[in-house]
Design a protein around this motif. Structure first.
Motif, PDB file in Angstrom:
ATOM      1  N   TRP A 157      -2.725  -9.531  -3.319  1.00 49.10           N
ATOM      2  CA  TRP A 157      -1.602  -8.446  -3.036  1.00 49.10           C
ATOM      3  C   TRP A 157      -1.132  -7.723  -1.481  1.00 49.10           C
ATOM      4  O   TRP A 157      -0.454  -8.135  -0.663  1.00 49.10           O
ATOM      5  N   ALA A 158      -2.274  -7.255  -1.180  1.00 49.93           N
ATOM      6  CA  ALA A 158      -2.429  -6.533  -0.015  1.00 49.93           C
ATOM      7  C   ALA A 158      -3.173  -7.441   1.027  1.00 49.93           C
ATOM      8  O   ALA A 158      -1.922  -7.152   2.524  1.00 49.93           O
ATOM      9  N   VAL A 159      -3.412  -8.426   1.182  1.00 51.64           N
ATOM     10  CA  VAL A 159      -3.272  -9.718   2.090  1.00 51.64           C
ATOM     11  C   VAL A 159      -2.838 -11.430   1.404  1.00 51.64           C
ATOM     12  O   VAL A 159      -1.685 -11.804   2.300  1.00 51.64           O
ATOM     13  N   CYS A 160      -2.943 -11.535   0.999  1.00 51.57           N
ATOM     14  CA  CYS A 160      -3.018 -12.900   0.521  1.00 51.57           C
ATOM     15  C   CYS A 160      -1.297 -13.013   0.400  1.00 51.57           C
ATOM     16  O   CYS A 160      -0.960 -14.297   0.973  1.00 51.57           O
ATOM     17  N   GLY A 161      -0.467 -12.514  -0.314  1.00 51.19           N
ATOM     18  CA  GLY A 161       0.912 -12.669  -0.092  1.00 51.19           C
ATOM     19  C   GLY A 161       1.221 -14.136  -0.416  1.00 51.19           C
ATOM     20  O   GLY A 161       0.920 -14.179  -2.096  1.00 51.19           O
ATOM     21  N   GLU A 162       2.573 -14.519  -1.119  1.00 50.13           N
ATOM     22  CA  GLU A 162       3.395 -15.560  -2.108  1.00 50.13           C
ATOM     23  C   GLU A 162       3.367 -16.997  -0.555  1.00 50.13           C
ATOM     24  O   GLU A 162       3.667 -16.243   0.364  1.00 50.13           O
ATOM     25  N   THR A 294      -1.532  -3.982   4.786  1.00 45.25           N
ATOM     26  CA  THR A 294      -0.666  -3.512   4.001  1.00 45.25           C
ATOM     27  C   THR A 294      -0.062  -2.839   4.731  1.00 45.25           C
ATOM     28  O   THR A 294       1.249  -1.443   3.653  1.00 45.25           O
ATOM     29  N   PHE A 295      -0.227  -2.760   6.327  1.00 39.94           N
ATOM     30  CA  PHE A 295       1.574  -1.674   6.530  1.00 39.94           C
ATOM     31  C   PHE A 295       2.504  -2.723   7.194  1.00 39.94           C
ATOM     32  O   PHE A 295       3.390  -1.806   7.699  1.00 39.94           O
ATOM     33  N   VAL A 296       2.538  -4.106   6.441  1.00 34.34           N
ATOM     34  CA  VAL A 296       3.581  -4.732   6.904  1.00 34.34           C
ATOM     35  C   VAL A 296       3.866  -5.356   5.669  1.00 34.34           C
ATOM     36  O   VAL A 296       3.418  -5.861   4.664  1.00 34.34           O
ATOM     37  N   HIS A 297       5.299  -5.093   5.123  1.00 38.78           N
ATOM     38  CA  HIS A 297       6.214  -5.666   4.203  1.00 38.78           C
ATOM     39  C   HIS A 297       6.187  -7.229   4.393  1.00 38.78           C
ATOM     40  O   HIS A 297       6.271  -8.153   4.895  1.00 38.78           O
ATOM     41  N   GLY A 298       5.466  -7.538   2.614  1.00 39.21           N
ATOM     42  CA  GLY A 298       5.435  -9.183   2.615  1.00 39.21           C
ATOM     43  C   GLY A 298       4.272  -9.732   3.592  1.00 39.21           C
ATOM     44  O   GLY A 298       4.507 -10.625   4.020  1.00 39.21           O
ATOM     45  N   PHE A 299       3.138  -9.048   3.667  1.00 40.84           N
ATOM     46  CA  PHE A 299       2.295 -10.061   4.461  1.00 40.84           C
ATOM     47  C   PHE A 299       1.851 -11.027   4.261  1.00 40.84           C
ATOM     48  O   PHE A 299       1.588 -11.163   2.809  1.00 40.84           O
ATOM     49  N   ARG A 300       1.424 -11.598   4.568  1.00 39.36           N
ATOM     50  CA  ARG A 300       0.838 -13.417   4.300  1.00 39.36           C
ATOM     51  C   ARG A 300      -0.412 -13.583   5.333  1.00 39.36           C
ATOM     52  O   ARG A 300      -0.213 -13.596   6.404  1.00 39.36           O
ATOM     53  N   SER A 301      -1.398 -13.793   5.358  1.00 38.65           N
ATOM     54  CA  SER A 301      -2.926 -14.233   5.957  1.00 38.65           C
ATOM     55  C   SER A 301      -2.984 -15.549   5.229  1.00 38.65           C
ATOM     56  O   SER A 301      -2.915 -16.203   4.497  1.00 38.65           O
ATOM     57  N   LEU A 302      -4.119 -15.846   6.592  1.00 37.44           N
ATOM     58  CA  LEU A 302      -4.270 -17.353   6.414  1.00 37.44           C
ATOM     59  C   LEU A 302      -5.214 -17.190   5.312  1.00 37.44           C
ATOM     60  O   LEU A 302      -5.262 -18.762   4.493  1.00 37.44           O
ATOM     61  N   LEU A 390     -23.216   1.752  -5.375  1.00 36.91           N
ATOM     62  CA  LEU A 390     -23.016   1.262  -6.588  1.00 36.91           C
ATOM     63  C   LEU A 390     -21.559   2.332  -6.983  1.00 36.91           C
ATOM     64  O   LEU A 390     -20.175   2.023  -7.490  1.00 36.91           O
ATOM     65  N   PRO A 391     -21.898   4.087  -6.851  1.00 35.04           N
ATOM     66  CA  PRO A 391     -20.749   4.464  -6.685  1.00 35.04           C
ATOM     67  C   PRO A 391     -19.438   4.203  -5.561  1.00 35.04           C
ATOM     68  O   PRO A 391     -18.580   4.808  -5.725  1.00 35.04           O
ATOM     69  N   GLN A 392     -20.150   3.684  -3.899  1.00 38.89           N
ATOM     70  CA  GLN A 392     -19.090   3.002  -3.800  1.00 38.89           C
ATOM     71  C   GLN A 392     -18.226   2.160  -4.255  1.00 38.89           C
ATOM     72  O   GLN A 392     -17.015   2.016  -4.309  1.00 38.89           O
ATOM     73  N   GLN A 393     -18.706   1.229  -5.332  1.00 36.36           N
ATOM     74  CA  GLN A 393     -17.774  -0.423  -5.934  1.00 36.36           C
ATOM     75  C   GLN A 393     -17.304   1.045  -6.536  1.00 36.36           C
ATOM     76  O   GLN A 393     -16.228  -0.216  -7.244  1.00 36.36           O
ATOM     77  N   VAL A 394     -17.374   1.863  -7.140  1.00 41.16           N
ATOM     78  CA  VAL A 394     -16.593   2.751  -8.681  1.00 41.16           C
ATOM     79  C   VAL A 394     -15.647   3.445  -7.345  1.00 41.16           C
ATOM     80  O   VAL A 394     -14.287   3.151  -7.901  1.00 41.16           O
ATOM     81  N   MET A 395     -16.000   3.733  -6.673  1.00 35.76           N
ATOM     82  CA  MET A 395     -14.656   4.023  -5.152  1.00 35.76           C
ATOM     83  C   MET A 395     -13.911   2.985  -4.943  1.00 35.76           C
ATOM     84  O   MET A 395     -12.312   2.513  -5.424  1.00 35.76           O
ATOM     85  N   MET A 396     -13.882   1.735  -4.444  1.00 35.49           N
ATOM     86  CA  MET A 396     -13.233   1.005  -4.536  1.00 35.49           C
ATOM     87  C   MET A 396     -12.700   0.237  -6.146  1.00 35.49           C
ATOM     88  O   MET A 396     -10.993  -0.092  -5.162  1.00 35.49           O
ATOM     89  N   SER A 397     -13.138  -0.195  -6.862  1.00 39.14           N
ATOM     90  CA  SER A 397     -12.063  -0.136  -8.225  1.00 39.14           C
ATOM     91  C   SER A 397     -11.070   1.211  -8.063  1.00 39.14           C
ATOM     92  O   SER A 397     -10.229   0.457  -8.664  1.00 39.14           O
ATOM     93  N   LEU A 398     -11.364   2.161  -8.019  1.00 36.26           N
ATOM     94  CA  LEU A 398     -10.316   3.522  -8.151  1.00 36.26           C
ATOM     95  C   LEU A 398      -9.343   3.044  -7.535  1.00 36.26           C
ATOM     96  O   LEU A 398      -8.131   3.482  -7.378  1.00 36.26           O
ATOM     97  N   PHE A 399      -9.563   2.857  -6.212  1.00 36.60           N
ATOM     98  CA  PHE A 399      -8.879   2.711  -5.015  1.00 36.60           C
ATOM     99  C   PHE A 399      -7.483   1.516  -5.246  1.00 36.60           C
ATOM    100  O   PHE A 399      -6.603   1.751  -5.081  1.00 36.60           O
ATOM    101  N   SER A 400      -8.418   0.354  -5.582  1.00 39.43           N
ATOM    102  CA  SER A 400      -7.168  -0.728  -5.703  1.00 39.43           C
ATOM    103  C   SER A 400      -6.354  -0.429  -7.473  1.00 39.43           C
ATOM    104  O   SER A 400      -5.534  -0.943  -7.152  1.00 39.43           O
ATOM    105  N   LEU A 401      -7.296   0.090  -8.100  1.00 34.53           N
ATOM    106  CA  LEU A 401      -6.467   0.474  -9.304  1.00 34.53           C
ATOM    107  C   LEU A 401      -4.961   1.219  -8.927  1.00 34.53           C
ATOM    108  O   LEU A 401      -3.523   0.788  -9.973  1.00 34.53           O
TER     109      LEU A 401
END
Length: 537
Positions: A157-162, A294-302, A390-401
């Motif tokens: 969602w954040a970078v790959c786009g459609e 994530t600050f651009v609507h419909g963003f598409r990355s390489l 590992l606590p950092q990875q938990v925070m990463m999971s929670l941000f993403s979810l």
């Protein structure tokens, strides 16, 4: 105006080092004049995502109860949380603490993740609980199993786009985009994909470290600039893109949306780059740093458009207001050109790499590029203790979810509203608010004030020509700091126009950005007055 020779000594410094000098000047001015000290030189946002953080700190409290279930020694010693039945205990505990901040988020998160990813509840909750306790080394060292699946979906969602790329990406959780850059430069060299003397291309203007790292004796790379000029709305021109046809250019690195211009690569430009790679340069290695997507609507990355050629770099820092958490990711498609190029290296290089990675596996030639990067990040010998805390990875999971669960994208809309409000305040201060229309590719996280472009329209060509002949470009940033207590970074250090300034729209209160615009206008009037005085004399 500051002495040209005085300012020349700063030319070799990074804008981020010049910033310290500007801060000292601006603070002294602020103290002397009792005016505000405005440091818009840093990209650190002044907002934070609260919901996933509430979940994190409440989850930690539950994790302690799980530890005490195993051992509850009066000296303050607990045990390692156990997996069996932990999901049911988690749900029961949250029901008992439903009035606590974060309880609602955590209660909804588990069934959401189980349904979306097919997770086994005990296994998923145990990964979160054991990891937030931090009682084990990261296993797998590259990334926790559940976290990788969550972050993979978030990056889609954040970078790959459609359209969503087919297949799967391997992800390495790292200490922010900073670590990603360091690890990638190191591993591309170690695996003979980029050697000293090789030529790469940089999409400019660009985040300064990409310029500076290429010149280090460690890498010693020759650089071709692929320019995205303001006259072309900060998009790469056809002539610049054509430079990439040169087979001497082994790799093309871009920041998208760009830092400092804030402009995302448009769908049309993405299409042109895609066509070039597919028809003329299927061997071109790509690296895209998509922190601000994530600050651009419909963003598409390489990464989404050309997954087989591209290494993706992402950081959670800016969107979630978590620069201090140091959360980032390197993403490489499971079917990529990097593994294929390593396999085709000359025999002496392959044997050298066999020796390098031999202690890790009986078949080093089958070691994927992503796992080589993990090993190289710990100088191979310490690969067994690699991996993000590992606590950092938990925070990463929670941000993403939390982002996935926000189906109305209320958080994204709020972040965009914050930076865009500040942008239009800055434009109002510059006298441009009624002259510009929104650009759908612009992230509004940074603004690049092309002072020469603006000044020619506001104080005239002759005054600007006088300025360029008699005043050093850094005078603009130093004068703003000394006269107005305003810190902006010099654009020239990003390979932007010499007479330009980067302003962060993320890190100051809304109501000060028109002051920054007015400060720039006041400096311009001072330059015009100096020009008029020179004519009279």
């Amino acid at each position: 105006m500051a002495d040209i020779l005085t300012l020349k000594k700063f030319e070799a410094l990074s804008p981020f080092e010049i910033k310290d000098e500007l801060i000292n000047l601006a603070k002294a001015t602020s103290k002397r004049t009792q005016s505000a000290f405005l440091n818009a030189g840093r990209g650190n946002p002044n907002w934070v995502a609260t919901t996933p953080r509430e979940g994190f700190f409440l989850l930690g409290q539950f994790a302690i109860t799980e530890s005490k279930r195993v051992i509850d020694h009066p000296a303050g010693i607990g045990g390692m949380p156990q997996s069996k039945g932990i999901a049911a205990r988690y749900e029961a505990w949250l029901a008992q603490h439903s009035d606590m901040p974060g309880a609602n988020f955590l209660s909804e998160m588990l069934p959401f993740a189980v349904k979306k990813f097919g997770f086994e509840p005990d296994a998923f909750v145990h990964e979160l609980v054991d990891s937030i306790i931090g009682d084990n080394y990261p296993v797998p060292d590259r990334m926790l199993v559940h976290n990788e699946k969550i972050v993979h979906e978030y990056l889609m969602w954040a970078v790959c786009g459609e359209p969503r790329p087919s297949g799967k990406f391997d992800i390495y959780a790292v200490e922010g985009g900073t670590a990603a850059m360091c690890y990638l430069f190191k591993s591309l060299k170690a695996n003979r994909l980029l050697l000293p003397g090789d030529t790469i291309a940089l999409g400019t203007p660009i985040f300064t470290p990409y310029i500076e790292m290429t010149h280090l004796e460690d890498y010693d790379l020759k650089v071709v600039q692929i320019r995205a000029p303001q006259e072309n709305k900060f998009q790469f021109t056809d002539e610049e893109i054509a430079k990439l046809e040169d087979p001497k250019i082994k790799a093309f690195f871009i920041v998208n949306p760009a830092n400092p211009s804030g402009m995302g690569v448009s769908p049309e430009t993405i299409g042109k780059l895609s066509k070039l790679v597919k028809t003329k340069r299927p061997d071109l290695m790509l690296l895209t740093d998509d922190v601000y997507g994530t600050f651009v609507h419909g963003f598409r990355s390489l990464l989404g458009e050309l997954p087989h050629n591209t290494i993706g770099v992402y950081s959670y820092s800016k969107y979630f207001g978590c620069t201090g958490w140091r959360l980032g990711a390197i993403a490489i498609h499971e079917d990529n050109i990097f593994d294929k190029m390593i396999a085709k290296l000359p025999e002496d290089a392959v044997k050298a790499l066999d020796k390098r990675y031999g202690p890790l596996t009986l078949e080093p030639r089958k070691l994927k590029i992503i796992d080589r990067i993990v090993a190289d990040s710990r100088d191979v010998a310490l690969n067994h203790t690699a991996g993000l805390s590992l606590p950092q990875q938990v925070m990463m999971s929670l941000f993403s979810l939390s982002e996935m669960m926000d189906t109305k994208k209320a958080y994204q809309a709020a972040c965009m509203e914050i930076v865009n409000k500040r942008l239009w305040s800055l434009l109002d201060g510059l006298g441009l608010a009624d002259k510009l229309t929104p650009n759908p590719n612009y992230d509004a996280y940074y603004g690049l004030i092309d002072f020469e472009f603006w000044a020619r329209k506001n104080i005239g060509d002759e005054a600007v020509d006088y300025l360029k002949k008699n005043v050093h470009p850094l005078d603009l940033a130093f004068r703003l700091a000394e006269a107005h207590g305003i810190v902006l970074l010099n654009g020239g250090g990003f390979d932007a126009p010499e007479w330009s300034l980067r302003v962060s729209l993320a890190n100051l209160p809304d109501d000060v950005y028109d002051d920054i615009g007015r400060g720039v206008r006041t400096i311009a009037r001072g330059y015009r007055d100096a020009y008029e005085a020179s004519k009279r004399s």
